[in-house]
Design an enzyme around this catalytic site. Sequence first.
Site, PDB file in Angstrom:
ATOM      1  CB  CYS A 101      -0.935  -0.005   1.209  1.00  0.00           C
ATOM      2  SG  CYS A 101      -2.097   1.376   1.258  1.00  0.00           S
ATOM      3  CB  CYS A 197      -7.195  -1.820   6.531  1.00  0.00           C
ATOM      4  SG  CYS A 197      -6.705  -1.735   4.793  1.00  0.00           S
TER       5      CYS A 197
END
Length: 380
Positions: A101, A197
């Site tokens: 990410c 997440c």
Amino acid sequence: MRVVAAMSGGVDSAVAAARAVDAGHEVTGVHLALSRNPASYRSGARGCCTVEDSNDARRAADVIGIPFYVWDMSEEFHDDVVTDFLDEYAAGRTPNPCLRCNERIKFAAVLDRAVALGFDAVATGHYATLVDGAAGREMHRAVDPAKDQSYVLGVLTAGQLEHALFPLGGSLKTDVRAEAGRRGLLVADKPDSHDICFVADGDTAGWLSEKLGDDAPNRGGEVVDDVTGEVLGTHGGSWAYTIGQRRGLRVGRPAADGRPRYVLDIEPVSGTVRVGGRERLAVTRLRADRPRWCGPAPDGPLRGTVQLRAHGREHAATVRVVDDHVDVELHEAAEGVAPGQAVVVYDGSRVVGSATIVATDRAEHAARADARPADERARA
């Protein structure tokens, strides 16, 4: 400078944005929408993808007094992080989605968009420090060793570091929370995000099983003793295992010596999971590809340290760059090293760069190799 402050909705990014304002920058807060259906990602304000997080970020921006926008990065996040995560597990590897990410979203897609809009830098709440060295911008470990995040930032290039700001790198986390309280930020006591997440309930194995489906090539397989070859049991998906894992093997009977077994290897094609004693986890060498350097690549053997997990300890090592890959010789054996993990290289506190582990050599293999006749070792 004109600065985009990436605001996740947590205390760290809020204080980082406020400090960027205090430093005299023209700051715009941006929250990244990483899912078109936030409820499908982590809930309860424990991640960085929820509706609650977006609202928390907006309220913090209001208190700080900066413009605030939401940027939809859901398509990029799905393609570059979630799909990559699934592909890696399906191939028997253990990826770290936070590194991916940072590499592809926060400091690639976001930075590209920010520069295109006329901004000079992206500020985040990561705990790392930046200094100007002889060869350009350098990234170093944070002052707070318990919160240091240089490992997950080891994928950043020198060019990206030139456009990065880490306002919290010189602070302790306790001081950051206290500062948030003094500033009137409601996120001052908000718990830190953790886990993955995009796995809504924290059950990574169950999520992988649901997403990979019955047609995955390694849907089921055998659990095998690595020494004897004995089949100890079966499993419903090799993605539920990672090298070094001890719990949840369900092999039915203890080892002959009564000691626990650990996952030693995962064969993605056959779905075979090999298990054995803890001593067989020891690794002394590893090979990694796709290197990314935070500055100049080492031009010879580097005697420094490496970190193999986000919250793991440093290991003294000699690092060599060979063509398009990195060879790492660990001065002391490390346990539970899995292909797919990142190896991040340090020279003192400075982050040199990172690469993705593709192969490891166990300590016992190295010992057997050293026991061979000298002429045979020379031919190898």
